[in-house]
Design a protein around this motif. Sequence first.
Motif, PDB file in Angstrom:
ATOM      1  N   ALA A 209      -6.594  12.190   6.020  1.00 53.53           N
ATOM      2  CA  ALA A 209      -6.342  11.023   5.180  1.00 53.53           C
ATOM      3  C   ALA A 209      -5.590   9.993   6.003  1.00 53.53           C
ATOM      4  O   ALA A 209      -4.825  10.338   6.906  1.00 53.53           O
ATOM      5  N   ALA A 225      -4.373   5.635  -0.042  1.00 54.57           N
ATOM      6  CA  ALA A 225      -4.971   6.433   1.020  1.00 54.57           C
ATOM      7  C   ALA A 225      -6.465   6.142   1.142  1.00 54.57           C
ATOM      8  O   ALA A 225      -7.133   5.780   0.166  1.00 54.57           O
ATOM      9  N   ARG A 227     -10.064   7.668   3.591  1.00 53.72           N
ATOM     10  CA  ARG A 227     -10.533   8.737   4.487  1.00 53.72           C
ATOM     11  C   ARG A 227     -11.556   8.157   5.448  1.00 53.72           C
ATOM     12  O   ARG A 227     -12.532   7.542   5.033  1.00 53.72           O
ATOM     13  N   SER A 248     -12.157   4.949  -0.318  1.00 52.60           N
ATOM     14  CA  SER A 248     -10.904   5.000  -1.068  1.00 52.60           C
ATOM     15  C   SER A 248     -11.245   4.713  -2.530  1.00 52.60           C
ATOM     16  O   SER A 248     -12.118   3.877  -2.791  1.00 52.60           O
ATOM     17  N   LEU A 250      -9.233   8.713  -2.737  1.00 56.15           N
ATOM     18  CA  LEU A 250      -9.622  10.062  -2.352  1.00 56.15           C
ATOM     19  C   LEU A 250      -9.543  10.985  -3.562  1.00 56.15           C
ATOM     20  O   LEU A 250      -8.563  10.955  -4.307  1.00 56.15           O
TER      21      LEU A 250
END
Length: 449
Positions: A209, A225, A227, A248, A250
């Motif tokens: 992340a 966060a 990814r 986003s 996540l």
Amino acid sequence: MSALPAARGLPPGSPQRILVLGSGAREHALAWKLAAEPGVERVFVAPGNPLMTDVAELRPEVAVGDGPGVLALARAEGIELVVVGPEGPLVDGTVDGLEAAGVRAFGPTAAAARIEGSKAFCRRVAAEAGVPMAAGEHFEKAGAAVAYAARLGGRCVVKADGLAAGKGVTVCDDLAEAEAAIRDALEGGAFGAAGRRIVVEERLEGAEASVIALCDGQHALALPAARDHKRIGEGDTGPNTGGMGAYSPLPDLPDEAAAALLERFQRPLLRVLARHGAPFRGALYGGLMLTADGPRLLEANARFGDPETQALLPRLDAPLAPLLAACAGGHLLATARELGIDGPALPVRAEASVAVVLAAAGYPGTPRTGDVMQGIEQARAAGGLVFGAGMAAAPGGGHVTAGGRVLTVVAMGPDLPRAADAAHAAASEVRFEGRQSRADIGRRLAVPA
């Protein structure tokens, strides 16, 4: 798709004329977001790429690392804020030069940017700050590095200590792979000066992340966060790249978790850097591994991530320009309060966002250039945001490939599956010979080790 205007008045001193340094999709996304905001009159990008003309005025004659040229441009155009995109000029001291000349700039000084410029330095800062990282050591001799990799059982990660354009990391399954990566870097010069020293770390298990915080040297506000998928192939296979896509929010790390991660990672790093006379003002990126024992820091970067920025900025529900200026000026919290932002996290829309990178043939090795591109307007008509990167204007009109990662296509949706479907559908409209992309970005909710 366009950025939402701010609901409240802008704080005094919000920049009206902004210069973004860089030429990639990250810088295009920044220019797109800034140009759509109330109070921003003109956005310039140097050197930029031809696709950015939809939102900015290009200055292709000014190279991103040309300090005197950047300063001259800033003065000539009355620039009130320079936003430095790539890590190279940050590590080389572009912000130092601008600040010394009285030009406000968003980005850390060279001393603070060492947190990305040297992975060994990052590990020392993290250790002092009490930030959890993978076990690891740095080496300049191959024999000692191989011996350490053997102690880790061969299943480890080998990293060039310096900047390697996101490609100086080798994830190794066994000792033979680790020894090959170590010797390629230290004896074969695979990463040039960046690989004269390496870091060997244990290989952590879990999902990655990225959490980015806007920092003013003391205080910080977190973006949600995202990814990023680094491997070239679907299922996270093949060699590492600068990033083949991001999304986003996540499913395993909700937006609300960003505040706790900020407290665990960025704030301690800020305190240590300030204590050593290198206050960090800019975007402090934390690359995390979500392990069974909690999150661990994989790397800290001194700028916005790419392609995470392309996925995150469409979700941001606050004006970016005054926040970046406040980071540069050291008054982030006061400006946030004036904008009605309470708490440690920036406000975002509930919708999901997926960014799909299209890469040239040969990437991440030597990319092929000059392939004719088609379908950009069709991708936009299909609802995608198209952010240019490694591309150039063709002599007879249109565009051709001119780098590794050619562009990023972004779409939003009410949830991650529908955002992914929209992003991939829009991306499929863009065509060029040898085109590489991953069909699983945003569609793989769990990342295998």
